[in-house]
Design an enzyme around this catalytic site. Structure first.
Site, mmCIF file in Angstrom:
data_model
loop_
_atom_site.group_PDB
_atom_site.id
_atom_site.type_symbol
_atom_site.label_atom_id
_atom_site.label_comp_id
_atom_site.label_asym_id
_atom_site.label_seq_id
_atom_site.Cartn_x
_atom_site.Cartn_y
_atom_site.Cartn_z
ATOM 1 N N GLU B 61 -13.242 5.724 -8.814
ATOM 2 C CA GLU B 61 -13.311 5.276 -10.204
ATOM 3 C C GLU B 61 -14.725 4.919 -10.647
ATOM 4 O O GLU B 61 -15.097 5.148 -11.796
ATOM 5 C CB GLU B 61 -12.367 4.093 -10.429
ATOM 6 C CG GLU B 61 -10.890 4.456 -10.390
ATOM 7 C CD GLU B 61 -10.345 4.674 -8.994
ATOM 8 O OE1 GLU B 61 -11.075 4.388 -8.014
ATOM 9 O OE2 GLU B 61 -9.198 5.144 -8.855
ATOM 10 N N HIS B 130 0.127 -2.202 -10.037
ATOM 11 C CA HIS B 130 0.593 -1.197 -10.990
ATOM 12 C C HIS B 130 1.182 -1.843 -12.248
ATOM 13 O O HIS B 130 1.886 -1.180 -13.002
ATOM 14 C CB HIS B 130 1.661 -0.302 -10.353
ATOM 15 C CG HIS B 130 1.148 0.604 -9.282
ATOM 16 N ND1 HIS B 130 0.754 0.145 -8.049
ATOM 17 C CD2 HIS B 130 0.967 1.944 -9.245
ATOM 18 C CE1 HIS B 130 0.365 1.171 -7.309
ATOM 19 N NE2 HIS B 130 0.482 2.271 -8.008
HETATM 20 C C1 LIG Z 1 -8.585 2.657 -6.342
HETATM 21 C C2 LIG Z 1 -7.355 3.466 -6.489
HETATM 22 N N1 LIG Z 1 -7.346 4.517 -7.314
HETATM 23 C C3 LIG Z 1 -6.236 5.248 -7.483
HETATM 24 C C4 LIG Z 1 -5.098 4.942 -6.808
HETATM 25 C C5 LIG Z 1 -3.841 5.745 -7.031
HETATM 26 N N2 LIG Z 1 -3.521 6.527 -5.841
HETATM 27 C C6 LIG Z 1 -2.660 6.075 -4.920
HETATM 28 S S1 LIG Z 1 -2.578 7.064 -3.600
HETATM 29 C C7 LIG Z 1 -3.705 8.139 -4.231
HETATM 30 C C8 LIG Z 1 -4.119 9.330 -3.437
HETATM 31 C C9 LIG Z 1 -4.602 8.941 -2.093
HETATM 32 O O1 LIG Z 1 -4.927 10.068 -1.364
HETATM 33 P P1 LIG Z 1 -5.454 9.966 0.140
HETATM 34 O O2 LIG Z 1 -6.538 8.968 0.227
HETATM 35 O O3 LIG Z 1 -5.759 11.338 0.580
HETATM 36 O O4 LIG Z 1 -4.223 9.375 0.961
HETATM 37 P P2 LIG Z 1 -2.729 9.931 1.095
HETATM 38 O O5 LIG Z 1 -1.922 9.285 0.017
HETATM 39 O O6 LIG Z 1 -2.751 11.405 1.006
HETATM 40 O O7 LIG Z 1 -2.235 9.449 2.417
HETATM 41 C C10 LIG Z 1 -4.118 7.723 -5.491
HETATM 42 C C11 LIG Z 1 -5.058 8.442 -6.361
HETATM 43 C C12 LIG Z 1 -5.142 3.826 -5.946
HETATM 44 N N3 LIG Z 1 -4.057 3.441 -5.254
HETATM 45 N N4 LIG Z 1 -6.264 3.114 -5.804
#
Ligand SMILES: Cc1ncc(C[n+]2csc(CCOP(=O)(O)OP(=O)(O)O)c2C)c(N)n1
Lengths: 381, 324
Positions: B61, B130
């Site tokens: 972000e 959230h």
């Molecule tokens: C700072 C932040 N930005 C956005 C989100 C929303 N969000 C939750 S999981 C996710 C994707 C995460 O991907 P990754 O790090 O590859 O982990 P995975 O879920 O695939 O295990 C996002 C964008 C969040 N939780 N925290």
């Protein structure tokens, strides 16, 4: 009228030049067990295992998958608000989780149910958060397993700080920080790499590259394989077959020992795949092809170990039946446990906001109680 | 356009129109491309406008916000999507230290026409981070404008007006109302920063914004059965605040109650109460009251109904105001 402009095409690697694109696994992948279940050796990561250890790992994988499946169906039945499935990532989590010593400490994301299992956290405790009765219902210090962290990447800094504390204490424990391929883009994660490197902190960064961050493929986050990021920060990076529980165990054990011996951090990229949706709120058909998921099925971490046990004659029918029975029992316990999990008392809102008394919180609690008592039966909502 | 649209669809149409009208408008965010965003607000836009204008960013972000500032310096008009309220904090540094102050520091030579869209507020049974209402942090920062629609018409037009604005606008979307439908009219009807009386009344003024406007309208309907006529004002803009409209209303009714989901302590309601007390002192029959969240982290979803102001809590405040 829509104004459309052409997206510049991404360049493919020239012929003869190693393909550095993030999503390509070969050739650096550490593997000790092939998808067909054959044991192979790696010069840097020797591993000796007894049949009993192999059976125990198999049991872990099966039970963790069962727990996960149970949670997914509990969400569908409305018992949980949300579930983040680990389907496909069992080997990465059990392999790394079992590499930890009792004094080591893990900092998970929200998907490390398999690591929680290895740290002996009661699966029901994990479900409280997804049911909405708490924000993380266990004492992190009791199991050396931190609370789940939803804000992407934050926990990597906590892990690093914790590891810095271990160094100051002169202890020989190590820390493991879990995060995803998406998280690798966060400033916090890159700052954690910097701090860990500069302070030579005993922390292992364990990145489960499951190829997707919700709808975005790993190529949206990086143009080189993730494990190579480490070299820019001045510590070793290893890519391991994340669907190979033995390789994950061997590499993580090596990395934790490397860290605890004063050699500083290690980055492990466990190359794996998120077989299910990102969470139960997600619809992966909008952004990825079914063929891709199908192809990964052939690399299933559990089938692979089962094939090995079968081929080598290391487990009999009775063993598999026993694991199956245990998994049924776990499913039942989880199901019943969740269904009978009581809603918290609303005054929970005011508990633990501070560790010392706070006049405003006390006032608001009293106001709330008076207000609630003004309703028939003394209960509001 | 004049159509019955959900707030989500009204926002989607607003983004589409903005992309059509100005080739410098670009959308940036996580999962806004093929997925169309986790709430589908950008559904279909990448397909129609291309990956250069509807950009699936890396998961960072601060990176999104900082590069949006750079794009604005280069003459673009970025519209940033933050996936959920609780994930804006990594961008908070860029928003507060850079975005908000850039125009003033450059003595007006530089403009920051950036819109930051954030789904906010609770009531959807979500996990931690959230469900937050952080409007006060932003409103407290000079240089930022903060607006939040409560219905489909405003969602559509206020978003278009925000994107057209040369100032940075924090555009807060009441996520639990995304699927509420309403008529979207042919033109905005109001300037972006004006409040709107959504239900006239004489006995007290309920002042709300975003998700709480609907609650206050329900309160007014119920109160009417008891013979109380409550006026409901939809604030729409949290910074600046249209105090003229509030003052006129509260002087007429003699009572004001501010309702928001965010914690009452140091919240937007405190500012409104203080200013209205100054401006309407001799007209007030009761102190300006506030209804909102408690001074506590947003709770687990199974008890969020206790945290969120609802019909009963607002009615209780109305009773208290009328008892003075
Ligand atoms: C700072 C932040 N930005 C956005 C989100 C929303 N969000 C939750 S999981 C996710 C994707 C995460 O991907 P990754 O790090 O590859 O982990 P995975 O879920 O695939 O295990 C996002 C964008 C969040 N939780 N925290």
């Amino acid at each position: 009228m829509t104004v459309k402009s052409t997206a510049r095409a991404r360049k493919k690697a020239a012929p003869g030049v190693p393909d550095n694109r993030a999503g390509v696994a070969a050739p650096e992948l550490v593997q000790l067990l092939t998808p067909e279940g054959d044991r192979v050796e790696h010069p840097d990561f020797p591993l000796t295992t007894t049949p009993e250890e192999l059976r125990s790992l198999y049991r872990d994988l099966v039970l963790v998958r069962r727990f996960d499946a149970e949670a997914t169906s509990l969400q569908r039945q409305g018992e949980l608000g949300l579930w983040a499935s680990l389907l496909g990532q069992e080997a990465a989590q059990v392999g790394s989780g079992r590499a930890m010593r009792p004094g080591d400490y893990a900092f998970p994301t929200y998907r490390e149910h398999g690591v929680a299992w290895c740290r002996d956290v009661d699966p029901l405790n994990l479900l409280g958060m997804f049911r909405g009765v708490n924000h993380g219902g266990w004492d992190p210090n009791e199991k050396n397993f931190h609370l789940y962290t939803i804000v992407i990447g934050s926990q990597t800094l906590h892990a690093t700080g914790y590891a810095m504390g271990i160094t100051k204490d002169g202890a020989d424990d190590a820390v493991i920080a879990y995060f995803g391929d998406g998280a690798s883009s966060q400033g916090d994660v890159n700052e954690a790499f910097t701090f860990a490197s500069v302070y030579n902190a005993p922390v292992v960064f364990f990145c489960q590259n499951n190829q997707w961050a919700i709808s975005e493929p790993t190529t949206n986050q990086t143009r080189i394989p993730l494990y190579r990021r480490a070299s820019g920060f001045g510590f070793p990076g290893v890519r391991v077959d994340g669907n190979d529980v033995l390789a994950c165990l061997a590499v993580t054990r090596w990395a934790m020992d490397h860290a605890r011996s004063g050699n500083g951090p290690v980055l492990i990229e466990a190359f794996t795949y998120r077989m299910g949706a990102h969470t139960t709120s997600d619809d992966p058909t909008r952004y990825r092809l079914a063929e891709e998921t199908e192809a990964w099925k052939a690399k299933d971490p559990i089938l692979r170990l089962k094939a090995h046990l079968d081929k080598e004659g290391l487990a009999d029918e009775a063993f598999f039946a026993e694991v199956e029975a245990e998994s049924e029992k776990l499913g039942l316990r989880v199901r019943e446990g969740v269904r009978s999990m009581p809603d918290p008392d609303p005054t929970l809102i005011f508990d633990h906001v501070y560790s010392e008394p706070h006049t405003l919180v006390d006032e608001e609690r009293a106001e709330y109680l008076e207000y609630a008592a003004s309703f028939e039966g003394g209960e509001h909502n | 356009m004049s159509a019955q649209l959900s707030i989500a669809k009204a926002l989607n149409e607003a983004l589409r129109k903005s992309l059509e009208n100005d080739p410098k408008t670009v959308l940036m965010g996580e999962d806004i491309g093929k997925l169309g965003g986790v709430f589908r607000i950008t559904d279909g836009l990448q397909k129609d406008f291309g990956e250069d204008r509807v950009i699936d960013t890396p998961l960072a972000e601060s990176g999104i916000m900082g590069t949006a500032i750079g794009l604005a310096l280069r003459g673009y008009r970025p519209v940033v999507e933050i996936q959920f309220d609780g994930f804006v904090y990594p961008a908070f540094d860029q928003i507060v230290t850079q975005l908000a102050k850039m125009h003033a520091r450059a003595l007006g030579h530089v403009k920051m026409p950036i819109t930051v869209r954030i789904p906010y507020g609770g009531g959807i049974g979500a996990v931690e981070h959230h469900s937050e209402s952080h409007e006060a942090y932003f409103a407290h920062t000079a240089g930022l404008r903060v607006v939040t629609p409560s219905n489909a018409h405003d969602a559509h037009w206020m978003l278009r007006q925000s994107i057209e604005s040369d100032d940075p606008v924090i555009f807060l979307e009441p996520k639990r109302r995304y699927w509420d439908k309403g008529e979207v009219g042919e033109d905005p009807g109001f300037p972006l920063y004006s409040a709107r009386v959504v239900r006239p009344g004489t006995d007290a003024t309920l002042i709300a914004y975003g998700p709480m406007v609907k609650v206050c309208q329900e309160v007014a309907a119920v109160a009417e059965e008891d013979g109380r006529r409550l006026e409901v004002v939809d604030l729409r803009s949290v910074s600046p605040i249209d105090f003229a409209t509030l003052e006129e209303s509260v002087k007429r009714t003699g009572r004001g109650i501010v309702v928001h989901e965010a914690s009452v302590f140091m919240g937007v309601g405190a500012e409104i109460a203080a200013r209205l007390t100054e401006r309407c002192f001799y007209h007030l029959e009761a102190p300006i009251l506030r209804v909102g969240g408690y001074h506590a982290p947003y709770p687990p979803s199974r008890v969020e109904e206790t945290f969120l102001p609802d019909l009963d809590r607002v009615l209780d405040a109305v009773d208290r105001a009328m008892a003075f």
